[in-house]
Design a protein around this motif. Sequence first.
Motif, PDB file in Angstrom:
ATOM      1  N   ALA A 147      -4.435  -8.938  10.641  1.00 49.02           N
ATOM      2  CA  ALA A 147      -3.902  -8.811   9.285  1.00 49.02           C
ATOM      3  C   ALA A 147      -2.529  -9.473   9.213  1.00 49.02           C
ATOM      4  N   GLN A 148      -1.703  -9.218  10.223  1.00 47.64           N
ATOM      5  CA  GLN A 148      -0.359  -9.783  10.239  1.00 47.64           C
ATOM      6  C   GLN A 148      -0.408 -11.310  10.322  1.00 47.64           C
ATOM      7  N   ALA A 152      -2.700 -10.844   5.526  1.00 52.12           N
ATOM      8  CA  ALA A 152      -3.630 -10.058   4.717  1.00 52.12           C
ATOM      9  C   ALA A 152      -3.187  -8.595   4.718  1.00 52.12           C
ATOM     10  N   PHE A 153      -3.797  -7.806   3.857  1.00 51.23           N
ATOM     11  CA  PHE A 153      -3.514  -6.376   3.847  1.00 51.23           C
ATOM     12  C   PHE A 153      -4.326  -5.692   4.941  1.00 51.23           C
ATOM     13  N   LEU A 154      -3.758  -4.662   5.516  1.00 49.05           N
ATOM     14  CA  LEU A 154      -4.507  -3.833   6.461  1.00 49.05           C
ATOM     15  C   LEU A 154      -4.758  -2.505   5.756  1.00 49.05           C
ATOM     16  N   VAL A 155      -6.023  -2.203   5.469  1.00 45.91           N
ATOM     17  CA  VAL A 155      -6.305  -0.984   4.711  1.00 45.91           C
ATOM     18  C   VAL A 155      -7.253  -0.067   5.475  1.00 45.91           C
ATOM     19  N   ALA A 185      -4.479  -4.795  13.249  1.00 44.88           N
ATOM     20  CA  ALA A 185      -3.124  -5.019  12.750  1.00 44.88           C
ATOM     21  C   ALA A 185      -2.686  -6.460  13.032  1.00 44.88           C
ATOM     22  N   LEU A 210       0.835  -1.196   0.000  1.00 44.53           N
ATOM     23  CA  LEU A 210       0.000   0.000   0.000  1.00 44.53           C
ATOM     24  C   LEU A 210       0.874   1.252   0.000  1.00 44.53           C
ATOM     25  N   ARG A 231       2.073  -1.882  11.825  1.00 47.33           N
ATOM     26  CA  ARG A 231       2.670  -2.983  12.554  1.00 47.33           C
ATOM     27  C   ARG A 231       2.315  -4.320  11.938  1.00 47.33           C
ATOM     28  N   ASP A 232       1.306  -4.358  11.083  1.00 48.88           N
ATOM     29  CA  ASP A 232       0.985  -5.614  10.405  1.00 48.88           C
ATOM     30  C   ASP A 232       2.064  -6.040   9.421  1.00 48.88           C
ATOM     31  N   ARG A 238       0.250   4.096   1.349  1.00 46.04           N
ATOM     32  CA  ARG A 238       0.287   4.698   2.683  1.00 46.04           C
ATOM     33  C   ARG A 238       1.277   3.956   3.585  1.00 46.04           C
TER      34      ARG A 238
END
Lengths: 313, 484
Positions: free
Chosen positions: B247-248, B252-255, B244, A2, A98-99, A4
Amino acid sequence: MLARVAEQLFWAARYLERCENTARLLLAVGDALRDAPPGATVDWGALVAVIGLEEVFAASHRERQEEAVVRFLVAETDNPSALVRAVAQARENARTVRDVLASEVWTRINRLYHLVREGAESAQRDAGARSQWLSEVIERLDAIQGGMANGTMHDAAYVFWRLGVVVERGDMTTRALDLNAAVEPQGDPLAVAALRSRLWVATLRALSALEAYRRHVGVEVDGKAVCAFLLGERRFPRAEAFLVEEALELVSSLPRSEPVVGTVQQWRRVVERIREGLPDSPAEMHTLLDRLQVRVAAVSDAIGTRFFGGGWG
Amino acid sequence: MEYESLWYDYSTTVGYDEMVDPTAGFRPHAERILGRLSSWSPQRWETAVATLRSEIIATGVTFTVYGEGESLDRAWPLDLTPRTMALSEWERIERGLKQRLMALNLLLNDLYHEQRIVRAGAIPGELIATSRHFLKACVGAKPPRGVWAHVLGADLVRDRDGTIYVLEDNLRVPSGVSYMLENRQLMKRLFPDLFAAGEILPNDDYPQRLFATLAALAPHTAGERPVVAVLTPGVYNSAYFEHAYLAQQMGAFLVEGRDCFVGEDDGVYMKTVAGPRRIDVLYRRVDDVFLDPEVFRADSLLGIRGLIRAWRRGKVAIANAPGTGVVDDKVVYAFVPQAIRYYLGEEPILPNVPSWLCFYPDQRNYVLAHLPELVVKPANESGGKGMVIGPRASRAELAEVAARIEADPRSYMAQPTLALSTAPVYEEGRFVPRHVDLRPFVLQGEDLYVTPGGLTRVALAAGSLVVNSSQGGGSKDTWVVVDR
């Protein structure tokens, strides 16, 4: 990746690198200034000037003594680059992404944040505690970079992180080389000469380049030779010639990166010219360092426009 | 027991205790863990509690509390003593939760289509039509396999006589599962000696289960890994840590809404450094009405303009589907047992807490006459907001809630004040009983899955019934103990 998230990683890395630079400068230059030879007067405000924060500092300070400068660089809320604030900013950036950060990297950033917050006060009061604290801060920062380098995929996330480091470092190296010009020691000529030489040593120490310089250039620390080393040495990781090559490699690995590659090439051309020979006069040297800073800033802007900007239809 | 004094004034008279039997000592499923913890010296306790806290701070397991100036996130409060439950009892709860989610999905699909249950007279149509979270924009929509709610967080409580009740269903954005997972991870890492092989059910495969549930919803997946994204309101949301984390863990994506847009083909795209990229499945953690400014709240900055259009055209899957909030309505909740009977032809395995609906004049009169002994809840608030606990309320508060009921009876319901069961918490050199609830998480995709145990929340203040972490509540690792 992304846009961002890429932007947050880039800035998290820049803020952390800024912390490391500030900590290293404070440690190395602080030692040199406190230890000025008798007969020379020194200006602690030069430390602030080198980092490029003179205006922010002058807005709220008339005093340019050690205490005020240290407080400004460590904890002052008006100073967005103060250690406490820069670390908090880096942590906040890291928290929002943080992900995509390895948990151990996040944990290290988080631990650093707590160390900086808890140690800031005694570091201002006591120079001994400060040295220890700054050394620990630097160690933790290295551990974060180590975690990134060795514990995560070298994918786009890593590329943007490294670009943050390289851009910030490219800027700081040119600034550290301006230290002697900024301090302008006054007084007895012999003492001034001794202090000047100490300040060149401090520049080398601030970029952890002292030992490398002695091994590869010579024991004698000479201003022009220091500049030649820290600008032109392709094998030293904080030298401009090293950084510009890394930047080129990183940027080239990204999709749609042609315009950014162009701005990095312009930076590289300045570095190449420097490798052919340095000016003798300090004034010309100062202008050259300014030009480099402009090139580095242009790369940062180009990254922002190209990758974080928009154009999504 | 080496340190029996830890228990010298442990009183279980306040209600049912999960782990201690007032006549026979430790309950069988709690015997091993409480035995182990009872042998700890006060010094060991002190170090353990400090270690736990500093580890939570260092790893940044946090939740956010609003209105505290700069301290955005607070360290997650985990109490060291696990809460145990016997597997034999758990198996019945698990069946009850699967039954419930299945019925909830049939109910949702029916409410947004023919409303057979209304025509059959099992739910008054007026209640549905006036439910704030019944979304007209969702009528007639056809989510994959007719499943609307893929994730349920059910709040369970146990009353004085030992009966487990469903207190609430959370279907829009149920949170807490990351803390359930982190609690176990922290406990295993810091206190490995408390665990014995094969004694308790593991809970760590939730992220894989969730991913599988979500991936199965992807509209077009020709052998490729579908693009799954967690949609978060952003870093200032109280559950950001969880968004978060999930997603981690799922890769997956965190949007955020601002990272996404709906293209001319009505597909949902996210803005990446390499250009737009199509999203197949959105696991949304944004409330219904903020999802799409085109359809719901025009001022929402959290959503994605055009998302509902994209979803209705089958271009993107959304979990949980928009519109699921109608069964979070605490008045509609009262009809879930009816729904179970109507759709499945079965008796509910887990009962609802008895409820009086102010919508009906006779029940309203009963509520108004018995306010001091009842808990009054607004139909559509969450996190305990607007709730009045009769026995603890002042006269003025009771008069005020009575007036609110008279003015808008549809929006209020009441329940008896439950005693809420207790579990031991170590505090200053001894164990004390503190009230707990339990939130298990249930998934419905191709099949149904219930997390073994769930998140136990505990009211850390003596006598308090408020378990919300935003109001001083803590949590416990929850152990389903093999008892045969």
